[in-house]
Design an enzyme around this catalytic site. Structure first.
Site, PDB file in Angstrom:
ATOM      1  N   ASP A 111       0.696  -1.044  -0.133  1.00 30.51           N
ATOM      2  CA  ASP A 111      -0.148   0.314   0.016  1.00 30.51           C
ATOM      3  C   ASP A 111       0.895   1.328  -0.280  1.00 30.51           C
ATOM      4  O   ASP A 111       2.107   0.821   0.008  1.00 30.51           O
ATOM      5  CB  ASP A 111      -0.888  -0.296   1.453  1.00 30.51           C
ATOM      6  CG  ASP A 111      -2.004  -1.073   0.963  1.00 30.51           C
ATOM      7  OD1 ASP A 111      -2.468  -1.132   0.192  1.00 30.51           O
ATOM      8  OD2 ASP A 111      -2.355  -1.538   1.919  1.00 30.51           O
TER       9      ASP A 111
ATOM     10  N   TYR B  81       6.822 -10.164   6.619  1.00 35.54           N
ATOM     11  CA  TYR B  81       6.535  -8.390   7.253  1.00 35.54           C
ATOM     12  C   TYR B  81       6.999  -8.252   8.881  1.00 35.54           C
ATOM     13  O   TYR B  81       6.854  -8.852   9.446  1.00 35.54           O
ATOM     14  CB  TYR B  81       4.814  -8.358   7.285  1.00 35.54           C
ATOM     15  CG  TYR B  81       4.506  -7.592   5.673  1.00 35.54           C
ATOM     16  CD1 TYR B  81       4.158  -6.842   4.849  1.00 35.54           C
ATOM     17  CD2 TYR B  81       4.119  -9.287   4.500  1.00 35.54           C
ATOM     18  CE1 TYR B  81       4.094  -6.938   3.790  1.00 35.54           C
ATOM     19  CE2 TYR B  81       3.484  -8.829   3.705  1.00 35.54           C
ATOM     20  CZ  TYR B  81       3.104  -7.968   2.701  1.00 35.54           C
ATOM     21  OH  TYR B  81       2.697  -7.527   1.749  1.00 35.54           O
TER      22      TYR B  81
END
EC number: 5.4.99.12
Length: 269
Positions: free
Chosen positions: A55, A111
């Site tokens: 994003d 992540y």
């Protein structure tokens, strides 16, 4: 020939990784570089694919892309980097099978979220993070996309303190849109005492309990690694890695100085 690349980038200033009209994106910069160098004519004909999207404001150490090219001798990091801005760089390449799909064939993703940890009880965050491990319905921890399944398997959550910062590493078979950032918000709510572990357990039962949580800020999130069942013979580009380290040393110095300047701008109480 089909070629895969490892891409790293600082997402600040970009509207995510996926190409969009009229805004700057990571893929937009990549497509421009690859076409200017005549490595591909266009992404569609080259069967371009990536391991996933990030994003706006999210970073990556190891985003994976793949495409077909008639000029594999040019599809190497130091050549492509000559056409990329400093915030984006290629640091490894590999020849891959013609049917390689970096998104569909990935089996795990990692992540890392970095945040200030001074205001949280880290022991509470660590304890709460263990509740998330395993297969669960993460509908309360994502931005839903149509009828897409919200069941995912988190394999590991590691929480550690580094100075005044807290690093949260998550590994799963795949992640939903905004899943990591919403999980981080939930963990900090437990860590600050606003919520407890019973609430977190309820959040994993969306058929009985539904509640939305805000996303943690994008600037703390980095895609660290994408893992495949069959090993890929990557060729790291030492020059590109060294050059990236030089550029990031400049970034680090600049931001350290700016942090001190910002502190001086505020009157002391």
């Amino acid at each position: 020939m089909r070629v895969a690349l490892k891409i790293a980038y600082v997402g600040t200033g970009y509207h995510g990784s996926q190409v969009q009209p009229d805004v700057g994106t990571i893929e937009g910069e990549l497509f421009r570089a690859l076409t200017e160098l005549d490595i591909i004519e266009d992404p569609k004909n080259a069967r371009y694919s990536s391991a996933g999207r990030t994003d706006t404001g999210v970073h990556a150490r190891e985003q994976i892309i793949a495409f077909d090219t008639d000029k594999p001798n040019l599809a190497i990091p130091r050549v492509i980097n000559s056409k990329l801005p400093n915030a984006i760089w290629v640091w490894a390449h590999a020849g891959v099978p013609d049917d390689f799909d970096p998104r569909r064939q990935a089996t795990r993703r990692k992540y890392r979220y970095v945040m200030s940890g001074e205001q949280y009880d880290i022991s509470r965050i660590r304890s709460a993070s263990r509740i998330l491990v395993g297969e669960h319905d993460f509908a309360n921890f994502c931005t839903k996309e149509g009828d897409k399944s919200t069941i995912r398997t988190i394999e590991r959550v590691d929480v550690r303190v580094s100075g005044t910062l807290t690093k949260i590493d998550l590994q799963a078979n795949s992640f939903l849109w905004n899943m990591v950032r919403k999980i981080v918000t939930a963990l900090t709510m437990v860590g600050s005492g606003v919520r407890d572990e019973k609430w977190l357990q309820q959040m994993l039962e969306p058929e009985f309990y539904e509640e939305g949580v805000e996303c943690a800020p994008a600037y703390g999130l980095t895609l660290m690694e994408v893992i495949y069942p069959e090993p890929i013979e990557w060729c790291d580009d030492a020059y590109s890695i060294r050059r990236a380290n030089e550029i990031f040393h400049e970034y680090t110095v600049r931001h350290s100085v700016m942090a001190e300047v910002m502190d001086h701008l505020l009157p002391k109480e």
